[in-house]
Motif scaffolding. Structure first.
Motif, PDB file in Angstrom:
ATOM      1  N   PRO A 114      85.203  27.174  41.011  1.00 53.93           N
ATOM      2  CA  PRO A 114      85.277  27.875  39.882  1.00 53.93           C
ATOM      3  C   PRO A 114      85.673  26.933  38.662  1.00 53.93           C
ATOM      4  CG  PRO A 114      86.614  28.813  41.588  1.00 53.93           C
ATOM      5  CD  PRO A 114      86.152  27.439  41.986  1.00 53.93           C
ATOM      6  N   VAL A 115      85.010  27.334  37.510  1.00 52.82           N
ATOM      7  CA  VAL A 115      85.309  26.783  36.074  1.00 52.82           C
ATOM      8  C   VAL A 115      85.503  27.946  35.243  1.00 52.82           C
ATOM      9  CG1 VAL A 115      84.572  25.438  34.355  1.00 52.82           C
ATOM     10  CG2 VAL A 115      83.704  24.799  36.771  1.00 52.82           C
ATOM     11  N   LEU A 116      86.902  28.121  34.772  1.00 50.20           N
ATOM     12  CA  LEU A 116      87.495  29.224  34.192  1.00 50.20           C
ATOM     13  C   LEU A 116      87.361  29.091  32.663  1.00 50.20           C
ATOM     14  CD1 LEU A 116      90.637  29.699  36.165  1.00 50.20           C
ATOM     15  CD2 LEU A 116      88.272  30.279  36.858  1.00 50.20           C
ATOM     16  N   LEU A 117      86.477  30.202  32.032  1.00 54.13           N
ATOM     17  CA  LEU A 117      86.472  30.054  30.629  1.00 54.13           C
ATOM     18  C   LEU A 117      87.775  31.154  30.184  1.00 54.13           C
ATOM     19  CD1 LEU A 117      83.485  30.481  28.426  1.00 54.13           C
ATOM     20  CD2 LEU A 117      85.627  31.853  27.769  1.00 54.13           C
ATOM     21  N   ILE A 118      88.887  30.943  29.644  1.00 60.98           N
ATOM     22  CA  ILE A 118      89.923  31.901  29.607  1.00 60.98           C
ATOM     23  C   ILE A 118      90.539  31.584  28.375  1.00 60.98           C
ATOM     24  CG2 ILE A 118      90.415  32.069  31.891  1.00 60.98           C
ATOM     25  CD1 ILE A 118      92.539  29.767  31.572  1.00 60.98           C
ATOM     26  N   ARG A 119      91.332  32.777  27.926  1.00 58.96           N
ATOM     27  CA  ARG A 119      92.224  32.482  26.396  1.00 58.96           C
ATOM     28  C   ARG A 119      93.436  32.031  26.872  1.00 58.96           C
ATOM     29  NH1 ARG A 119      90.878  38.481  23.705  1.00 58.96           N
ATOM     30  NH2 ARG A 119      91.386  39.008  25.478  1.00 58.96           N
ATOM     31  N   ASP A 120      94.090  32.515  27.914  1.00 54.11           N
ATOM     32  CA  ASP A 120      95.627  32.525  28.019  1.00 54.11           C
ATOM     33  C   ASP A 120      95.797  31.692  29.176  1.00 54.11           C
ATOM     34  OD1 ASP A 120      98.328  32.352  28.329  1.00 54.11           O
ATOM     35  OD2 ASP A 120      98.478  34.397  27.541  1.00 54.11           O
ATOM     36  N   PRO A 121      95.908  30.399  29.431  1.00 50.29           N
ATOM     37  CA  PRO A 121      96.101  29.644  30.838  1.00 50.29           C
ATOM     38  C   PRO A 121      97.263  29.927  31.636  1.00 50.29           C
ATOM     39  CG  PRO A 121      95.426  28.004  28.745  1.00 50.29           C
ATOM     40  CD  PRO A 121      95.760  29.465  28.307  1.00 50.29           C
ATOM     41  N   GLU A 122      98.323  30.341  30.736  1.00 53.94           N
ATOM     42  CA  GLU A 122      99.605  30.617  31.541  1.00 53.94           C
ATOM     43  C   GLU A 122      99.599  31.849  32.082  1.00 53.94           C
ATOM     44  OE1 GLU A 122     103.013  30.262  28.971  1.00 53.94           O
ATOM     45  OE2 GLU A 122     102.696  28.173  28.560  1.00 53.94           O
ATOM     46  N   LYS A 123      98.791  32.829  31.334  1.00 55.15           N
ATOM     47  CA  LYS A 123      98.647  34.305  32.127  1.00 55.15           C
ATOM     48  C   LYS A 123      97.904  33.975  33.277  1.00 55.15           C
ATOM     49  CE  LYS A 123      96.587  38.520  31.129  1.00 55.15           C
ATOM     50  NZ  LYS A 123      96.002  39.506  30.243  1.00 55.15           N
ATOM     51  N   THR A 124      96.559  33.162  33.177  1.00 57.54           N
ATOM     52  CA  THR A 124      95.650  33.190  34.088  1.00 57.54           C
ATOM     53  C   THR A 124      96.602  32.734  35.307  1.00 57.54           C
ATOM     54  OG1 THR A 124      93.753  32.994  32.439  1.00 57.54           O
ATOM     55  CG2 THR A 124      93.793  32.448  34.703  1.00 57.54           C
ATOM     56  N   ALA A 125      97.210  31.700  35.191  1.00 58.30           N
ATOM     57  CA  ALA A 125      97.710  31.107  36.204  1.00 58.30           C
ATOM     58  C   ALA A 125      98.638  31.929  37.091  1.00 58.30           C
ATOM     59  CB  ALA A 125      98.645  29.827  35.927  1.00 58.30           C
ATOM     60  N   ARG A 126      99.440  32.784  36.408  1.00 57.51           N
ATOM     61  CA  ARG A 126     100.450  33.800  36.902  1.00 57.51           C
ATOM     62  C   ARG A 126      99.341  34.949  37.746  1.00 57.51           C
ATOM     63  NH1 ARG A 126     102.851  34.041  31.865  1.00 57.51           N
ATOM     64  NH2 ARG A 126     101.871  35.883  31.214  1.00 57.51           N
ATOM     65  N   VAL A 127      98.362  35.141  37.155  1.00 58.29           N
ATOM     66  CA  VAL A 127      97.631  36.235  37.823  1.00 58.29           C
ATOM     67  C   VAL A 127      96.901  35.612  38.992  1.00 58.29           C
ATOM     68  CG1 VAL A 127      95.518  37.682  37.333  1.00 58.29           C
ATOM     69  CG2 VAL A 127      97.173  37.618  35.557  1.00 58.29           C
ATOM     70  N   LEU A 128      96.360  34.495  38.969  1.00 58.33           N
ATOM     71  CA  LEU A 128      95.726  33.953  40.178  1.00 58.33           C
ATOM     72  C   LEU A 128      96.880  33.762  41.294  1.00 58.33           C
ATOM     73  CD1 LEU A 128      93.372  31.576  38.080  1.00 58.33           C
ATOM     74  CD2 LEU A 128      92.586  33.585  39.357  1.00 58.33           C
ATOM     75  N   ALA A 129      97.842  33.444  40.697  1.00 59.07           N
ATOM     76  CA  ALA A 129      98.970  33.244  41.919  1.00 59.07           C
ATOM     77  C   ALA A 129      99.129  34.491  42.613  1.00 59.07           C
ATOM     78  CB  ALA A 129     100.046  32.578  41.293  1.00 59.07           C
ATOM     79  N   SER A 130      99.108  35.734  41.806  1.00 63.01           N
ATOM     80  CA  SER A 130      99.431  36.891  42.624  1.00 63.01           C
ATOM     81  C   SER A 130      98.241  37.289  43.798  1.00 63.01           C
ATOM     82  CB  SER A 130      99.459  38.072  41.396  1.00 63.01           C
ATOM     83  OG  SER A 130      98.204  38.396  41.147  1.00 63.01           O
TER      84      SER A 130
END
Length: 347
Positions: free
Chosen positions: A27-43
């Motif tokens: 996957p190559v992620l196109l995202i607005r908020d890297p920190e939020k994305t990292a938290r969500v993916l960890a869940s």
């Protein structure tokens, strides 16, 4: 395959990232908020965040720079405005969609997978929703933006681009970053009670949807449309399933469609003055009282897909709602005790 994915910090997107990695994709992620994305993916068990590109899908140039890094694209970003909490609906669902799908087509990515929704067919013209059925003429902004985006995706298909459109029903399951739509409706049903009216809901586990999206990533297949109906339940049947998995009786109240529409209109007005923690809106009512089953037999065969039982999906959703603090444990009955027992075993 290197797959650019939008919406990775959202409900469908985060589970899709996990499924893509499990299937061996990159996957190559196109995202607005890297920190939020990292938290969500960890869940959802993604502990090492994939390659990321910080961009807003409304920014065409930034989108193109990310798309150039991929071989295929999975467009899962969307604003869900059914329960009255949508953001920039047109900016995300129309402009952003055009930036992603249109430029992916220009760059020759294959396939270009777009996550649409069965609501583009609602209200339906017949007793069963089909993938070749007529698009609806919605009265709501959310509905209009989704149909506008749908027409653009279909125009790309007509021009010969390898766009795959997937139409999921109401999506449930654990780990929803922001409560909306069907998961919020489940919480409302348990806490405030179930309106027993016409129509019903198609329910699909987000983890099953993620698998389906991963199986769409086959290059060289051309334009395709995959309708997913999930498990269709009338409202009384959904309340029964909640009773079955929680071991407690949910409240029910008869609600003729006309009365429900009127009550929702009043709630919409009240919500403009003060917050009301109930997901009933006029938009939601229009969908819930007119939804019918969907014929997804061809899709299930083509993707070799088998759905988990709806009881399992509902139970996992309710258990997570309590664990995440979105609902008091007493509302999920024996599921709360099951969750506590599992924690004791893990310790």
């Amino acid at each position: 395959m290197r797959v650019v994915i939008t919406g990775a910090s959202g409900f469908v997107g985060c589970h899709a990232v996990a499924a893509l990695q499990a299937a061996g994709h990159e996957p190559v992620l196109l995202i607005r908020d890297p920190e939020k994305t990292a938290r969500v993916l960890a869940s959802v068990g993604v502990t090492e965040t994939p390659e990321t590109h910080k961009a807003d899908i409304r920014d065409a140039r930034a989108v193109r720079a990310c798309l150039e890094r991929g071989e295929a694209v999975l467009h899962a970003a969307a604003e869900i405005g059914i329960t009255g909490r949508g953001g920039d609906l047109a900016g995300t669902n129309v402009t952003g969609l055009r930036n992603v799908l249109g430029q992916a087509a220009e760059l020759g990515l294959d396939p270009i997978v777009h996550v649409s929704t069965t609501t583009v067919f609602i209200p339906p013209r017949g007793p069963v929703i089909t993938a070749d059925g007529p698009l609806s003429s919605p009265r709501t902004e959310y509905g209009r933006t989704k149909v506008d985006g749908e027409r653009y995706a279909r125009a790309l298909q007509d021009d010969g681009h390898p766009v795959t459109i997937v139409y999921p029903p109401g999506v449930i399951g654990p780990h929803q970053p922001k409560l909306d739509s069907m998961v919020e409706g489940l919480r409302g049903g348990l806490v405030q009670g179930w309106p027993i009216t016409t129509g019903g809901a198609g329910l699909m586990d987000v983890r099953d949807l993620a698998v389906a999206l991963t199986r769409c990533l086959e290059p060289g297949k051309g334009a395709r449309r995959f309708l997913l109906g999930g498990h269709f339940l009338r409202w009384a049947e959904l309340a029964d399933v909640c009773d079955e998995v929680t071991g407690r009786r949910c409240r029910r109240y008869p609600a003729p469609a006309a009365l429900l529409r009127a009550a929702a209109a009043v709630l919409d007005t009240v919500k403009k003055v003060r917050p009301v923690d109930y997901p009933l809106t006029r938009d939601a009512v229009d969908i819930m009282v007119t939804t019918v089953p969907a014929d997804d037999a061809e899709t299930m065969d083509a993707l070799a897909l088998r759905l988990r039982p709806v009881q399992e999906s509902v139970a996992d959703t309710l258990r997570w709602l309590a664990e995440a603090g979105h609902i008091a444990p007493r509302y999920i009955g024996r599921l709360a005790r099951t969750s506590q027992s599992e924690e004791d075993i893990a310790l």
